[in-house]
Design a protein around this motif. Structure first.
Motif, mmCIF file in Angstrom:
data_model
loop_
_atom_site.group_PDB
_atom_site.id
_atom_site.type_symbol
_atom_site.label_atom_id
_atom_site.label_comp_id
_atom_site.label_asym_id
_atom_site.label_seq_id
_atom_site.Cartn_x
_atom_site.Cartn_y
_atom_site.Cartn_z
ATOM 1 N N LEU A 48 21.854 106.098 40.719
ATOM 2 C CA LEU A 48 22.922 106.592 39.849
ATOM 3 C C LEU A 48 23.321 105.529 38.826
ATOM 4 O O LEU A 48 23.544 105.841 37.649
ATOM 5 C CB LEU A 48 24.136 107.005 40.683
ATOM 6 C CG LEU A 48 25.362 107.490 39.893
ATOM 7 C CD1 LEU A 48 25.000 108.668 38.995
ATOM 8 C CD2 LEU A 48 26.508 107.851 40.839
ATOM 9 N N THR B 20 21.290 104.196 51.299
ATOM 10 C CA THR B 20 22.180 103.234 50.656
ATOM 11 C C THR B 20 21.596 102.773 49.323
ATOM 12 O O THR B 20 22.281 102.095 48.545
ATOM 13 C CB THR B 20 22.420 101.995 51.553
ATOM 14 O OG1 THR B 20 21.185 101.364 51.856
ATOM 15 C CG2 THR B 20 23.138 102.392 52.838
ATOM 16 N N GLN C 61 27.816 114.293 42.140
ATOM 17 C CA GLN C 61 28.871 113.836 43.048
ATOM 18 C C GLN C 61 28.660 114.419 44.442
ATOM 19 O O GLN C 61 28.670 113.695 45.450
ATOM 20 C CB GLN C 61 30.242 114.248 42.514
ATOM 21 C CG GLN C 61 31.407 113.948 43.456
ATOM 22 C CD GLN C 61 31.709 112.478 43.578
ATOM 23 O OE1 GLN C 61 32.153 111.839 42.630
ATOM 24 N NE2 GLN C 61 31.478 111.903 44.764
ATOM 25 N N LYS D 172 28.414 103.990 51.171
ATOM 26 C CA LYS D 172 27.292 104.923 51.318
ATOM 27 C C LYS D 172 26.627 104.729 52.666
ATOM 28 O O LYS D 172 26.413 103.602 53.115
ATOM 29 C CB LYS D 172 26.261 104.697 50.206
ATOM 30 C CG LYS D 172 25.132 105.721 50.206
ATOM 31 C CD LYS D 172 25.618 107.085 49.762
ATOM 32 C CE LYS D 172 24.532 108.146 49.936
ATOM 33 N NZ LYS D 172 24.395 108.555 51.364
ATOM 34 N N MET E 130 25.679 112.961 46.190
ATOM 35 C CA MET E 130 25.942 111.640 46.762
ATOM 36 C C MET E 130 26.768 111.783 48.032
ATOM 37 O O MET E 130 26.478 111.138 49.056
ATOM 38 C CB MET E 130 26.685 110.758 45.753
ATOM 39 C CG MET E 130 26.876 109.318 46.227
ATOM 40 S SD MET E 130 25.350 108.351 46.194
ATOM 41 C CE MET E 130 25.263 107.962 44.432
ATOM 42 N N LYS F 29 20.675 105.064 47.066
ATOM 43 C CA LYS F 29 21.011 106.112 46.106
ATOM 44 C C LYS F 29 22.003 105.665 45.029
ATOM 45 O O LYS F 29 21.862 106.052 43.858
ATOM 46 C CB LYS F 29 21.527 107.358 46.836
ATOM 47 C CG LYS F 29 20.432 108.173 47.529
ATOM 48 C CD LYS F 29 20.993 109.431 48.176
ATOM 49 C CE LYS F 29 19.886 110.365 48.642
ATOM 50 N NZ LYS F 29 19.179 109.899 49.835
ATOM 51 N N PRO F 30 23.028 104.869 45.337
ATOM 52 C CA PRO F 30 23.923 104.397 44.270
ATOM 53 C C PRO F 30 23.203 103.584 43.193
ATOM 54 O O PRO F 30 23.642 103.580 42.034
ATOM 55 C CB PRO F 30 24.940 103.534 45.027
ATOM 56 C CG PRO F 30 24.967 104.121 46.392
ATOM 57 C CD PRO F 30 23.549 104.514 46.669
ATOM 58 N N TYR G 257 26.208 95.893 46.327
ATOM 59 C CA TYR G 257 27.492 96.594 46.311
ATOM 60 C C TYR G 257 28.627 95.686 45.838
ATOM 61 O O TYR G 257 29.603 96.166 45.249
ATOM 62 C CB TYR G 257 27.796 97.162 47.702
ATOM 63 C CG TYR G 257 27.046 98.447 48.012
ATOM 64 C CD1 TYR G 257 27.723 99.625 48.299
ATOM 65 C CD2 TYR G 257 25.654 98.500 48.023
ATOM 66 C CE1 TYR G 257 27.056 100.806 48.588
ATOM 67 C CE2 TYR G 257 24.964 99.662 48.308
ATOM 68 C CZ TYR G 257 25.663 100.811 48.586
ATOM 69 O OH TYR G 257 24.979 101.982 48.869
ATOM 70 N N LEU H 68 31.379 106.880 44.854
ATOM 71 C CA LEU H 68 31.222 106.502 46.261
ATOM 72 C C LEU H 68 32.498 106.659 47.075
ATOM 73 O O LEU H 68 32.451 106.687 48.304
ATOM 74 C CB LEU H 68 30.727 105.057 46.358
ATOM 75 C CG LEU H 68 29.288 104.817 45.857
ATOM 76 C CD1 LEU H 68 28.891 103.367 46.057
ATOM 77 C CD2 LEU H 68 28.293 105.736 46.556
ATOM 78 N N VAL I 187 30.122 104.440 39.447
ATOM 79 C CA VAL I 187 29.448 104.506 40.749
ATOM 80 C C VAL I 187 30.462 104.300 41.866
ATOM 81 O O VAL I 187 30.447 105.015 42.880
ATOM 82 C CB VAL I 187 28.324 103.453 40.832
ATOM 83 C CG1 VAL I 187 27.706 103.449 42.236
ATOM 84 C CG2 VAL I 187 27.246 103.730 39.797
ATOM 85 N N THR I 188 31.354 103.339 41.698
ATOM 86 C CA THR I 188 32.411 103.121 42.701
ATOM 87 C C THR I 188 33.246 104.387 42.883
ATOM 88 O O THR I 188 33.546 104.798 44.015
ATOM 89 C CB THR I 188 33.324 101.959 42.283
ATOM 90 O OG1 THR I 188 32.569 100.747 42.288
ATOM 91 C CG2 THR I 188 34.502 101.808 43.227
ATOM 92 N N LEU J 218 28.725 95.978 42.187
ATOM 93 C CA LEU J 218 29.432 97.196 41.795
ATOM 94 C C LEU J 218 30.942 96.995 41.914
ATOM 95 O O LEU J 218 31.704 97.365 41.010
ATOM 96 C CB LEU J 218 28.987 98.369 42.677
ATOM 97 C CG LEU J 218 27.525 98.798 42.582
ATOM 98 C CD1 LEU J 218 27.205 99.861 43.630
ATOM 99 C CD2 LEU J 218 27.192 99.314 41.189
#
Length: 789
Positions: free
Chosen positions: A438, A432, A493, A627, A496, A434-435, A552, A600, A596-597, A555
């Motif tokens: 990015l 979680t 992409q 994620k 992810m 990883k975003p 999150y 995901l 990022v959204t 984000l």
């Protein structure tokens, strides 16, 4: 007037007339003019000299010294008047009361959640406290206590100075001053209160014996766990009366006074445990230095781990977790506003008659509790599987537009598991994280090793155990993908979607791990003490569901920082504590957050969360981003996801039922391995799809990612580039087969399969120790083979 006459005029006190050309004699000529100019210049110099000498006469050393002594005498006189005028007051009502007033906690709609904080206090005579235990408090707070006059002039002066400058409390108070503050005064940090504290401390030191002052101090101090005074603390932490405390136990209680909740061993983070142990050692070492403890005896002492706490009546179920977080957030605000210490702030909150209204939405809270029960606890059978005893769940749900914590799950029951799983930070968030990597790549404008901008479509090598390189040099890190699966060249992409470790390890180095940590901190993670090493790309730091929900939510809120808050209002008699706005500054660009959204959404519709979330029958048109994450040795599993109106982070943690040590979750609930796409994602979906807005869509400012740009038809690489190091397991990867096309910008209906054309079957899986979910897809049009290398 001739020169002789001018000289005689000056001697008589007269003034020389300014020379003019008409009065100059012919013999003087030009030379006379020059002489006149010189005389004029000398005159000006004299005037300047007179000015300087005037300043010197005004600021002579005698006058400066006299002014200084005058001010000193004035200050002494004022203090004498203050000393005469300020009496020793009666003790304040709170300090004298045998019981303290309960706090009332309410849901956001005003209905009562709980009444808590009624604290019983038993005053004990100092003779009932062992001498060695008495010395622990003196060693911790004020080694000169038995010899001073009740005040610390340096500390008080520093406190006054910092109060005037708005810096808050800085320590330095003697035991006498702390006792005066607890018993006679309030905790507010004002110049007037500090001056009163100093005067009263001097008087109390003259009127009372040192033993009386020490007894008052240890009987009025707050130790956490609703315990005021040493007798209550001895019972709360060690289950004994004060007269049976050992020196090492007393040293822990003395150390605890600095930050009761942070240093409470039952709920302390690794940092908190390290700090309280350091302070415990500091106390004992001071005792040896003061000859209050034999060095050999001290060296033989072991840290006395306290007992598990007994929750207060009325805080059963989830109530205790909600009340605990509410108390901490109010106390934290008091520290900021009043400049008091953490210990003082906690003492001001517990049992002080507050009415605290939470942001908790009653409907959402009940739905979250129901979802955990239906998707997890009802499926655990400790009698059938021992591992099921060790499964702990935690969750936090946040409104991204307001930052309000609308629901929270802290554990099976506050009476059965005191530590809140919603706020604990001792488990790894795994993939979680990883975003965040990015987001750092996009916000920092990072480039690959070959100098190309990093985007969602950048190609990386997804080979398992691929050595990470930095400018052609291997950095000594080669992480394994789940099941040691090799993916070949893939886009960011796809990496992810399938949570490919090898790609994000290289991506983190390309961005720069210092930049990754910077952005992580901006998004709301606690990065203090973290070293910028590549291993962090696997999410090996500690984090809580509360922290990840905040990350999150930022984000989801298009890059504006969200600091989740559980407090709506906090009022006490005739005052209220204004809480900070949970919505902060723009910490990353909107384009970065939205990209990022967008990426995901691919994890949900075409990746590791598709089975539990995208295909969930309760989904009603909501577009979802999120994620999964599964940590080393399967000790934690996560799903943090969001719709446009709701962000929720769910974590499962393996914790030994008896020792509280981290434990593996393999086999729990009948699953070979507990993955983030399993129980956590199912809890998330059962909760979110029951309370979030229907048919909601993200409003994204980006041209990248699965939400706006479909990926190409995937294929599977069947030829590993390295020989697997472990025997294949009999269980295939837990993720759904990847789809042939990514979903459009609006999510498909729940009943519609994301793909009609399944990809080729994956190769046999291989168990590993760091398992994000598997699967394989190929990249888009190949780019420079050096990209990502």
């Amino acid at each position: 007037m001739g020169r002789a006459e001018e000289r005689r005029a000056r001697q008589r006190g007269g003034h020389r007339a300014a020379p003019t050309r008409s009065t100059a004699t012919p013999a003087e000529g030009v030379g006379g003019g020059r002489a006149a100019a010189r005389r004029a210049a000398k005159g000006k110099g004299a005037k300047k000299g007179n000015g300087k000498s005037g300043i010197r006469r005004l600021f002579t050393w005698k006058k400066v010294l006299g002014t200084f002594f005058g001010l000193c005498m004035l200050g002494i006189g004022a203090f004498i008047v203050l000393y005469i005028m300020v009496p020793v007051p009666d003790g304040n009502a709170a300090a004298q009361a045998a019981e303290r007033q309960s706090n009332v906690y309410k849901y956001s709609d005003g209905t009562v959640l709980a009444r808590a904080g009624k604290v019983n206090r038993e005053i004990v005579d100092l003779s009932k406290v062992p001498k060695g235990v008495q010395h622990t408090f003196v060693a911790a707070e004020n080694k000169s206590f038995y010899h001073d006059n009740g005040i610390d002039l340096r500390g008080t002066a520093r406190g006054l100075y910092n109060t005037l400058r708005g810096r808050g409390a800085q320590g330095g108070s003697t035991i006498t001053q702390q006792y005066v503050k607890n018993y006679y005064l309030s905790q507010e940090q004002t110049v007037t209160r500090k001056l009163k504290e100093m005067v009263i401390s001097l008087k109390v030191d003259r009127q009372n014996s040192k033993d009386e002052i020490l007894a008052g101090y240890i009987n009025t101090s707050y130790f956490g766990r609703d315990a005021y005074g040493i007798q209550a603390a001895a019972q709360a932490y060690y289950g004994v009366d004060a007269d049976r405390l050992k020196v090492e136990q007393g040293a822990y209680l003395a150390a605890l006074l600095q930050a009761p909740s942070q240093y409470d061993w039952a709920v302390a983070s690794d940092t908190g445990k390290r700090l309280v142990q350091a302070r415990w050692n500091y106390v004992l070492d001071n005792m040896v230095e003061e000859n209050w403890l034999d060095k050999g005896e001290r060296d033989a002492m072991k840290f006395p781990v306290p007992k598990e706490p007994k929750p207060t009546a009325g805080l059963e179920g989830q109530k205790g977790y909600l009340v605990d977080l509410a108390n901490k957030q109010v106390a934290a605000q008091l520290v900021k506003q009043q400049g008091i210490t953490q210990s003082q702030a906690e003492a001001e909150v517990v049992g002080q008659g507050w009415t605290i209204t939470l942001n908790i939405d009653k409907k959402k809270q009940l739905q979250l509790e129901k979802s955990v029960k239906s998707q997890l606890t009802s499926k655990l059978d400790p009698k059938k599987r021992k591992v099921d005893k060790n499964i702990q769940a935690g969750a936090v749900s946040v409104d991204p537009k307001t930052g309000k914590i609308v629901a929270l799950y802290g554990g099976v029951d506050y009476f059965k598991h005191f530590t809140s799983n919603a706020t604990r930070t001792d488990y790894q968030p795994a993939s979680t994280f990883k975003p965040v990597i990015l987001a750092a790549a996009l916000d920092e404008g990072a480039e690959t090793q070959s100098g190309k901008p990093i985007t969602a479509n950048t190609i990386y090598d997804g080979t398992s155990k691929r050595p990470v390189v930095d400018n052609g040099t291997k950095v000594g890190f080669a992480p394994e993908n789940e099941d040691d699966h090799n993916y070949g060249d893939v886009t960011v992409q796809t990496a992810m979607n399938q949570s490919i470790n090898s790609v994000f390890a290289q991506l983190g180095v390309d961005v720069g791990m210092d930049n990754v940590l910077k952005v992580a901190g901006q998004l709301g993670m606690d990065t203090e003490g973290m070293k910028p090493v590549p291993a962090l790309t696997l999410g090996t730091m500690g984090a809580s569901p509360l922290q990840m929900a905040g990350v999150y939510a930022t984000l989801d809120n298009h890059g504006k920082q969200v600091t989740p808050s559980i407090i709506k209002e906090a009022e006490q008699s005739n005052r209220s504590v204004p809480m900070p706005d949970p919505i902060g500054d723009q910490v990353i660009t909107q384009e970065t957050a939205d990209t990022v959204t967008s990426v995901l959404t691919g994890v949900v519709d075409d990746g590791t969360a598709s089975a539990s979330v995208a295909d969930n029958s309760a989904r009603d048109g909501q577009q979802v981003a999120g994620k999964t994450g599964t940590s080393d040795d399967n000790k934690s599993a996560w799903f943090t996801g969001y719709t446009p109106d709701l962000v929720t982070s769910v974590g499962l943690f393996g914790e030994d039922e008896k020792t509280r040590a981290h434990a593996k979750m393999y086999g729990a609930g009948g699953e070979d391995r507990v993955n983030g796409g399993g129980f956590p994602a199912k809890i998330w979906a059962a909760y979110t799809f029951g309370v979030s807005a229907k048919n909601s869509k993200f409003d994204l400012d980006t041209t990248q990612g699965a939400a706006v740009k479909p990926t190409k038809s995937p294929t599977v690489s069947h030829t590993p580039t390295q020989s697997p190091s472990k025997e294949p397991s009999t269980k295939p990867p837990t993720s759904e087969p990847p789809t042939s096309s990514a979903p459009p910008s609006s999510s498909p209906p729940a009943s519609q399969s994301p793909s009609n054309t399944p990809s080729s079957p994956p190769p046999p899986s291989i168990p590993v120790t760091t398992p994000p979910q598997g699967g394989a897809t190929s990249p888009e049009t190949p780019q420079d083979p050096l990209d990502g290398q």
